[in-house]
Design a protein around this motif. Sequence first.
Motif, PDB file in Angstrom:
ATOM      1  N   GLY A   1       0.834  -1.199   0.000  1.00 25.21           N
ATOM      2  CA  GLY A   1       0.000   0.000   0.000  1.00 25.21           C
ATOM      3  C   GLY A   1       0.867   1.246   0.000  1.00 25.21           C
ATOM      4  N   TRP A   2       0.210   2.405   0.052  1.00 27.06           N
ATOM      5  CA  TRP A   2       0.965   3.664   0.063  1.00 27.06           C
ATOM      6  C   TRP A   2       1.942   3.708   1.232  1.00 27.06           C
ATOM      7  CZ3 TRP A   2       1.175   6.347  -4.152  1.00 27.06           C
ATOM      8  CH2 TRP A   2       0.095   6.347  -5.030  1.00 27.06           C
ATOM      9  N   SER A   3       1.473   3.180   2.388  1.00 27.07           N
ATOM     10  CA  SER A   3       2.340   3.250   3.573  1.00 27.07           C
ATOM     11  C   SER A   3       3.555   2.337   3.414  1.00 27.07           C
ATOM     12  CB  SER A   3       1.551   2.875   4.834  1.00 27.07           C
ATOM     13  OG  SER A   3       1.069   1.559   4.703  1.00 27.07           O
ATOM     14  N   THR A   4       3.388   1.216   2.662  1.00 28.61           N
ATOM     15  CA  THR A   4       4.523   0.314   2.446  1.00 28.61           C
ATOM     16  C   THR A   4       5.620   1.029   1.658  1.00 28.61           C
ATOM     17  OG1 THR A   4       2.782  -1.309   2.026  1.00 28.61           O
ATOM     18  CG2 THR A   4       5.056  -2.064   1.775  1.00 28.61           C
ATOM     19  N   VAL A   5       5.184   1.893   0.748  1.00 29.07           N
ATOM     20  CA  VAL A   5       6.145   2.555  -0.136  1.00 29.07           C
ATOM     21  C   VAL A   5       6.636   3.888   0.435  1.00 29.07           C
ATOM     22  CG1 VAL A   5       6.503   3.449  -2.485  1.00 29.07           C
ATOM     23  CG2 VAL A   5       5.041   1.457  -2.137  1.00 29.07           C
ATOM     24  N   PHE A   6       5.671   4.655   1.003  1.00 32.71           N
ATOM     25  CA  PHE A   6       6.038   6.013   1.427  1.00 32.71           C
ATOM     26  C   PHE A   6       5.940   6.244   2.933  1.00 32.71           C
ATOM     27  CE2 PHE A   6       4.133   6.446  -2.883  1.00 32.71           C
ATOM     28  CZ  PHE A   6       5.273   6.850  -3.551  1.00 32.71           C
ATOM     29  N   GLY A   7       5.481   5.262   3.672  1.00 33.51           N
ATOM     30  CA  GLY A   7       5.191   5.489   5.097  1.00 33.51           C
ATOM     31  C   GLY A   7       6.414   5.470   5.996  1.00 33.51           C
ATOM     32  N   GLY A   8       7.108   6.545   6.086  1.00 34.83           N
ATOM     33  CA  GLY A   8       8.238   6.637   7.016  1.00 34.83           C
ATOM     34  C   GLY A   8       9.577   6.458   6.347  1.00 34.83           C
ATOM     35  N   ARG A   9      10.598   6.724   7.139  1.00 39.65           N
ATOM     36  CA  ARG A   9      11.956   6.738   6.591  1.00 39.65           C
ATOM     37  C   ARG A   9      12.411   5.363   6.093  1.00 39.65           C
ATOM     38  NH1 ARG A   9      16.906   9.737   9.640  1.00 39.65           N
ATOM     39  NH2 ARG A   9      18.505   9.103   8.155  1.00 39.65           N
ATOM     40  N   ALA A  10      12.120   4.334   6.891  1.00 42.08           N
ATOM     41  CA  ALA A  10      12.557   2.986   6.502  1.00 42.08           C
ATOM     42  C   ALA A  10      11.873   2.552   5.207  1.00 42.08           C
ATOM     43  CB  ALA A  10      12.239   2.000   7.622  1.00 42.08           C
ATOM     44  N   ALA A  11      10.573   2.863   5.107  1.00 37.06           N
ATOM     45  CA  ALA A  11       9.830   2.493   3.893  1.00 37.06           C
ATOM     46  C   ALA A  11      10.372   3.242   2.683  1.00 37.06           C
ATOM     47  CB  ALA A  11       8.347   2.797   4.079  1.00 37.06           C
ATOM     48  N   LEU A  12      10.677   4.517   2.877  1.00 37.14           N
ATOM     49  CA  LEU A  12      11.210   5.315   1.759  1.00 37.14           C
ATOM     50  C   LEU A  12      12.574   4.799   1.323  1.00 37.14           C
ATOM     51  CD1 LEU A  12      10.163   8.946   2.761  1.00 37.14           C
ATOM     52  CD2 LEU A  12       9.485   7.715   0.686  1.00 37.14           C
ATOM     53  N   THR A  13      13.382   4.386   2.287  1.00 39.27           N
ATOM     54  CA  THR A  13      14.706   3.845   1.944  1.00 39.27           C
ATOM     55  C   THR A  13      14.561   2.562   1.134  1.00 39.27           C
ATOM     56  OG1 THR A  13      15.547   4.767   4.008  1.00 39.27           O
ATOM     57  CG2 THR A  13      16.917   3.098   2.929  1.00 39.27           C
ATOM     58  N   ARG A  14      13.660   1.686   1.577  1.00 44.41           N
ATOM     59  CA  ARG A  14      13.411   0.437   0.831  1.00 44.41           C
ATOM     60  C   ARG A  14      12.918   0.734  -0.574  1.00 44.41           C
ATOM     61  NH1 ARG A  14       9.056  -2.643   2.587  1.00 44.41           N
ATOM     62  NH2 ARG A  14       9.672  -4.409   1.354  1.00 44.41           N
ATOM     63  N   SER A  15      11.998   1.703  -0.668  1.00 46.57           N
ATOM     64  CA  SER A  15      11.413   2.036  -1.975  1.00 46.57           C
ATOM     65  C   SER A  15      12.471   2.619  -2.903  1.00 46.57           C
ATOM     66  CB  SER A  15      10.260   3.038  -1.813  1.00 46.57           C
ATOM     67  OG  SER A  15       9.286   2.490  -0.960  1.00 46.57           O
ATOM     68  N   ALA A  16      13.318   3.488  -2.347  1.00 47.94           N
ATOM     69  CA  ALA A  16      14.376   4.085  -3.169  1.00 47.94           C
ATOM     70  C   ALA A  16      15.332   3.002  -3.657  1.00 47.94           C
ATOM     71  CB  ALA A  16      15.128   5.141  -2.358  1.00 47.94           C
TER      72      ALA A  16
END
Length: 407
Positions: free
Chosen positions: A202-217
């Motif tokens: 979901g959106w939170s998996t991709v953008f929800g917080g620093r750890a999620a953003l790092t994984r997504s990047a």
Amino acid sequence: MTGLATPVGLGSTLVDGSTLVDLGLYPEIQRFGARDISACFSCGTCTASCPLSQTDSTFPRRMIRYAQVGMKDALLASKELWSCYQCAECAETCPTHAEPSEFMAAARRYAIASYDKTRIARTMYTQPVAATVLAVVVALFFALFMYSAHGPQSGESLAIFEFIPEHLIHDIGIVVMIIVFLAGLAGVGGMARRIARREGVGWSTVFGGRAALTRSAHAAWEAIGRDSLGQVRFRQECAADDVPVALPRRRWLLHALTMWGFLGLLAATLLDYGLAIVGIKETGAPVPIWYPVRLLGTVAGLMLVYGTTVMIIDRYRTANRSVKRSTTADWMLLGLLWVTGVTGFALELALYLPSAPAWGYWVFLLHVAVAMELVLLAPFMKLSHAVYRPVALFFVALAQAPREGDP
Ligand code: SF4
Ligand code: SF4
């Protein structure tokens, strides 16, 4: 849980309360070029031979199983469909000659056609005559439309923008870009929604917080940077050929040159337009060979023409197992790319000849019409894999990236 209600005929959707089963799925994928996958008994030999299956013990046979039992939604939501580079290693080892690599290619065509609600992609893939007629009509439409506003053909210098007004080309280009963006967004968005739902992303998996953003990047870098632009997996893991092939003929290199050539020409065109807007250089004004935008266009054009020429020859000669069979869609994409590149070079030659050859004007018209067609039809033909694949590979990389709390 899967169970079947009483069949009501191929192509019907049967419901058992938990799983939708489409008994027409397999024959439908055959229309997109799949061979006889009824012979597949899920032995797993293809999995063992596939260079990309190290982390997935069911790849690619799970996709075949979906088609055999009619699990259309599962197939269309499979990110793994786009992991395959059609090296055909699996086809060599399949004991029943079910042609798993052909199946994967056909399933991707079927997926593109299913994500596209206009049904144009379906026509392009399943009706070769209609697809060819459509391609000719679109090119003729662009050529005639631009020619209807044509000006004089100067004999002193090749004044291409007096012949076809520059603003007309830009206006058509903007309309084409808007159509392509909307059609592409609808198709790719549809695929991403299906995969995300299936993967629980979901959106939170991709953008929800620093750890999620790092994984997504990290996942974005893997999918776009390494896999798509860098061709790393294609080069390292999926480069096996049935006979040793010299570097200039290797599949990954030809694919990379074609892709980079296409992107380079697109960038040169946009830069040329941008320089005209800010008043640095008029579009089409003569510049020396070392002028950065011209140099970029020349190098990119060389890459595109070389890549597509060798790929066309290899397909014609069925030079390796991955091009054992070619569809109209394969030929059409290569043909349009090749014509765009070659007419671009011919135009450049005409522009720098001392006199203004009359053929230069017609080459210019052909070049612009085919380039416009290539972009307009991109969401409905094989070229669309350039966007579908990185998006699907983003989900693959996301699934493999460690989550917070993982050991
Ligand atoms: S496609 Fe061939 S090798 Fe792969 S599981 Fe089926 S029968 Fe076995
Ligand atoms: S074609 Fe190559 S990458 Fe695709 S499933 Fe077969 S072995 Fe794997």
